[in-house]
Design an enzyme around this catalytic site. Structure first.
Site, PDB file in Angstrom:
ATOM      1  N   CYS A  89       0.835  -1.211   0.000  1.00 22.40           N
ATOM      2  CA  CYS A  89       0.000   0.000   0.000  1.00 22.40           C
ATOM      3  C   CYS A  89       0.863   1.252   0.000  1.00 22.40           C
ATOM      4  O   CYS A  89       1.320   1.703   1.056  1.00 22.40           O
ATOM      5  CB  CYS A  89      -0.921  -0.022   1.222  1.00 22.40           C
ATOM      6  SG  CYS A  89      -1.953   1.446   1.348  1.00 22.40           S
ATOM      7  N   CYS A 126      -0.484   4.170   2.004  1.00 22.79           N
ATOM      8  CA  CYS A 126      -0.247   4.067   3.450  1.00 22.79           C
ATOM      9  C   CYS A 126       1.204   4.384   3.799  1.00 22.79           C
ATOM     10  O   CYS A 126       1.477   5.014   4.813  1.00 22.79           O
ATOM     11  CB  CYS A 126      -0.536   2.656   3.967  1.00 22.79           C
ATOM     12  SG  CYS A 126      -2.028   1.903   3.324  1.00 22.79           S
ATOM     13  N   ASP A 127       2.143   3.907   2.987  1.00 18.77           N
ATOM     14  CA  ASP A 127       3.544   3.857   3.438  1.00 18.77           C
ATOM     15  C   ASP A 127       4.518   4.738   2.663  1.00 18.77           C
ATOM     16  O   ASP A 127       5.693   4.803   3.039  1.00 18.77           O
ATOM     17  CB  ASP A 127       4.049   2.397   3.365  1.00 18.77           C
ATOM     18  CG  ASP A 127       3.258   1.485   4.298  1.00 18.77           C
ATOM     19  OD1 ASP A 127       2.780   1.989   5.331  1.00 18.77           O
ATOM     20  OD2 ASP A 127       3.122   0.288   3.992  1.00 18.77           O
TER      21      ASP A 127
END
Ligand code: NAP
Length: 314
Positions: free
Chosen positions: A136, A139-140
């Site tokens: 992801c 997300c990261d």
């Protein structure tokens, strides 16, 4: 714990499930949506969606699905979060739906559990998950500011996320087993013209190496050339998807890849059980299409319930 029967249980809170929930709640059906986590599904982790009609400037995935949730809840949809579907039995008129929290009898069920990223299955993937291995970018990505990252895969997900990562990382290397991207059109144009993007064509990942965190990849050449090692701070994997159908395997018929088989009206092999969105065999894996599926499954489920109760307006 057994609860009183509801008209419809919707399993899954992505665009298909939220749309089915909206339609059913607005039709004044007694409907409960159960969701493994919080509602939103895969698009909630997509930075920007540019191909959902009605938003010419694009819209953040999170905002789009949050609007869907608010609209559905506004019409009375009950959403039970962190309450995943754990089993489904065909009980005839009343289906038995087992969730983490309850056993629910339902006159109809809409299955909209979506899919999850596939694993690559190479050494280092599990070991460094969360320590440089990610599925992801939204997300990261921020953890890799000014770093070098690899993105594995050549489909729409890989290219979209690689473009997003290029805003943070110093360099993004797309590792793809072919000599051209599967993602075409605008995404391909943007990737090929992005100065931060490098391409390792005709390569697959053989191993993810690291110490505390990922430090590099061993790449195999699909044409039998020598392995090469590249240094990266992180690797993002987009090598396809797996349907979230383990809980209904053995109840509804699945295709050879585990997606739920339906007819044109989104009926599964069990009367009263419908499937919508990415989890359905033959789905085109688009938010707009999932929304359309949600509408159709809801209308068919509503008709099924009203027929059973003898209240159908024909
Ligand atoms: P996908 O289209 O199935 O692409 C998976 C990629 O991973 C392919 O390039 C595939 O290579 C590669 N791959 C698979 N197994 C591999 C392995 N073992 N080793 C190395 N590479 C491997 O999956 P996706 O990109 O997640 O997209 C899924 C669906 O969602 C698609 O229908 C896509 O159009 C849709 N989607 C749409 C958008 C959008 O419209 N903006 C965004 C995201 C996703 P090959 O090419 O050689 O098969």
């Amino acid at each position: 714990m057994a609860e009183k029967a509801v008209d419809v249980v919707v399993a899954g809170g992505g665009p298909a499930g939220l749309t089915a929930g909206l339609y059913l709640a607005r039709a004044r059906m007694d409907v409960l949506l159960v969701e493994k986590q919080a509602p939103g599904g895969a698009p909630a982790l997509t930075e920007k969606i540019e191909n959902y009609p009605g938003f010419p400037e694009g819209i953040s995935g999170f905002e789009l699905v949050d609007r869907m949730r608010r609209q559905a809840e506004g019409f009375g949809l009950r959403i039970s979060s962190f309450n995943p579907l754990e089993g489904l039995e065909d009980g005839g008129d009343l289906k038995k739906v087992r969730t983490a929290e309850a056993e629910i009898a339902a006159r109809a069920v809409v299955l909209a559990m979506g899919m999850r990223p596939a694993k690559l299955g190479v050494p280092g993937e599990e070991e460094f998950h969360g320590r440089g291995v990610s599925y992801c970018a939204t997300c990261d990505a921020a953890f890799f500011k000014d770093g070098v990252v690899a993105v594995v895969g050549g489909g729409n997900s890989a290219v979209e996320e690689a473009l997003f990562l290029s805003r943070f990382a110093r360099k993004v290397i797309i590792v793809h087993r072919r000599d051209r991207l599967r993602a075409g059109g605008v995404l391909e144009e943007r990737a090929l013209s992005n100065p931060k993007m490098d391409f390792a064509w005709k390569k697959t990942v053989k191993e993810i190496r690291g110490e505390d965190r990922v430090t590099g990849l061993v790449l195999a050449d699909v044409e039998g050339g020598p392995d090469v090692e590249i240094e990266v701070d992180g690797v993002f994997l987009y090598v396809g998807n797996i349907p979230n159908t383990e809980e209904v395997r053995g109840t509804v018929e699945l295709d050879e890849r585990g997606f739920i088989k339906t007819d044109a009206d989104l009926r599964t092999s069990v009367p009263g059980v419908f499937a919508a969105g990415d989890v359905r065999s033959g789905a085109v894996w688009q938010v707009a299409a999932a929304v359309g599926d949600g509408v159709r499954a809801a209308l068919r489920a509503q008709f099924h319930v009203e027929n059973q109760k003898g209240t159908a307006y024909i």
